[in-house]
Design a protein around this motif. Structure first.
Motif, PDB file in Angstrom:
ATOM      1  N   SER A   1       0.802  -1.223   0.000  1.00 38.63           N
ATOM      2  CA  SER A   1       0.000   0.000   0.000  1.00 38.63           C
ATOM      3  C   SER A   1       0.837   1.277   0.000  1.00 38.63           C
ATOM      4  O   SER A   1       0.285   2.366   0.027  1.00 38.63           O
ATOM      5  CB  SER A   1      -0.931   0.004   1.216  1.00 38.63           C
ATOM      6  N   SER A   2       2.146   1.155  -0.050  1.00 41.14           N
ATOM      7  CA  SER A   2       3.004   2.344  -0.023  1.00 41.14           C
ATOM      8  C   SER A   2       3.263   2.842  -1.440  1.00 41.14           C
ATOM      9  O   SER A   2       3.796   2.108  -2.263  1.00 41.14           O
ATOM     10  CB  SER A   2       4.344   2.016   0.642  1.00 41.14           C
ATOM     11  N   PRO A   3       2.900   4.083  -1.735  1.00 43.26           N
ATOM     12  CA  PRO A   3       3.104   4.614  -3.081  1.00 43.26           C
ATOM     13  C   PRO A   3       4.556   4.549  -3.558  1.00 43.26           C
ATOM     14  O   PRO A   3       4.811   4.420  -4.749  1.00 43.26           O
ATOM     15  CB  PRO A   3       2.632   6.067  -2.969  1.00 43.26           C
ATOM     16  N   GLU A   4       5.504   4.601  -2.624  1.00 40.08           N
ATOM     17  CA  GLU A   4       6.911   4.510  -3.050  1.00 40.08           C
ATOM     18  C   GLU A   4       7.285   3.101  -3.495  1.00 40.08           C
ATOM     19  O   GLU A   4       8.362   2.895  -4.045  1.00 40.08           O
ATOM     20  CB  GLU A   4       7.861   4.990  -1.933  1.00 40.08           C
ATOM     21  N   ASN A   5       6.382   2.132  -3.309  1.00 42.65           N
ATOM     22  CA  ASN A   5       6.651   0.755  -3.712  1.00 42.65           C
ATOM     23  C   ASN A   5       5.900   0.345  -4.972  1.00 42.65           C
ATOM     24  O   ASN A   5       5.655  -0.839  -5.184  1.00 42.65           O
ATOM     25  CB  ASN A   5       6.309  -0.208  -2.571  1.00 42.65           C
ATOM     26  N   ILE A   6       5.547   1.314  -5.799  1.00 38.06           N
ATOM     27  CA  ILE A   6       4.893   0.977  -7.065  1.00 38.06           C
ATOM     28  C   ILE A   6       5.876   0.171  -7.907  1.00 38.06           C
ATOM     29  O   ILE A   6       7.056   0.487  -8.002  1.00 38.06           O
ATOM     30  CB  ILE A   6       4.426   2.243  -7.811  1.00 38.06           C
ATOM     31  N   VAL A   7       5.364  -0.900  -8.506  1.00 37.04           N
ATOM     32  CA  VAL A   7       6.175  -1.797  -9.319  1.00 37.04           C
ATOM     33  C   VAL A   7       5.729  -1.651 -10.770  1.00 37.04           C
ATOM     34  O   VAL A   7       4.530  -1.598 -11.059  1.00 37.04           O
ATOM     35  CB  VAL A   7       6.008  -3.261  -8.846  1.00 37.04           C
TER      36      VAL A   7
END
Length: 186
Positions: free
Chosen positions: A133-139
């Motif tokens: 759910s963390s935007p910095e972890n978009i794949v």
């Protein structure tokens, strides 16, 4: 039980061979988001394999490491988004399927479990579900090492049956409303 050349850590070992040793002897420090993802994967797998929404699981919990993760309506709605997108893909469907990519490594029996694939003559879709759910972890799908290894494993196992000409890699991140796709030719 994981392969030394784990597809999920390919982004690391492809650029730093020394990370293989550290990964094998290191302590698992996965947090609550990883535990949530494991439970969501389990629910997704059941739904895709049975074709039935697993409503019976709402209100139950799964223990992953030290975390107890509740399966609720919200999780089911995110899972449903991924399930729906997978069901729409044409071809033969594989769910939580082990692909072998040992021919690429110096160690035998190197396998990874892809979340979902849809195969038809000349085309294969490889889908990786992500529930962080963390935007910095978009794949992203483009040049995604994990998905590329799954595609290589599919080609190795099914290439003579389907004669793949292209692979379409997809990332599903429903919590972030992020769906990405990238196509690569054989």
């Amino acid at each position: 039980g994981h392969s030394a050349f784990s597809p999920s850590s390919a982004h690391r070992w492809m650029v730093c061979a020394g990370s293989l040793r550290a990964n094998l002897i290191g302590v698992d420090t996965a947090g609550i988001e990883a535990a949530f993802g494991s439970v969501a994967h389990d629910v997704t797998e059941e739904w895709l394999k049975t074709g039935q929404e697993p409503l019976w699981r709402v209100g139950t919990a799964m223990k992953i490491n030290e975390f107890e993760i509740l399966i609720d309506e919200e999780m089911l709605s995110y899972v449903e988004e991924s399930v729906t997108r997978c069901k729409l893909l044409p071809g033969t469907h594989l769910v939580e399927y082990k692909v072998d990519f040992s021919h690429l490594t110096p160690i035998p029996n190197q396998r990874g479990t892809l979340d979902f694939a849809a195969m038809q003559p000349r085309v294969a879709y490889v889908v990786d579900h992500k529930y962080g759910s963390s935007p910095e972890n978009i794949v992203y799908a483009e040049n995604n090492e994990q998905a590329l290894i799954y595609a290589i494993g599919l080609d190795h196992g099914f290439g003579l049956d389907y004669w793949f000409e292209k692979f379409i890699l997809r990332i599903h991140q429903p919590i972030l409303n992020h769906y990405d796709e990238w196509e690569i030719s054989h």
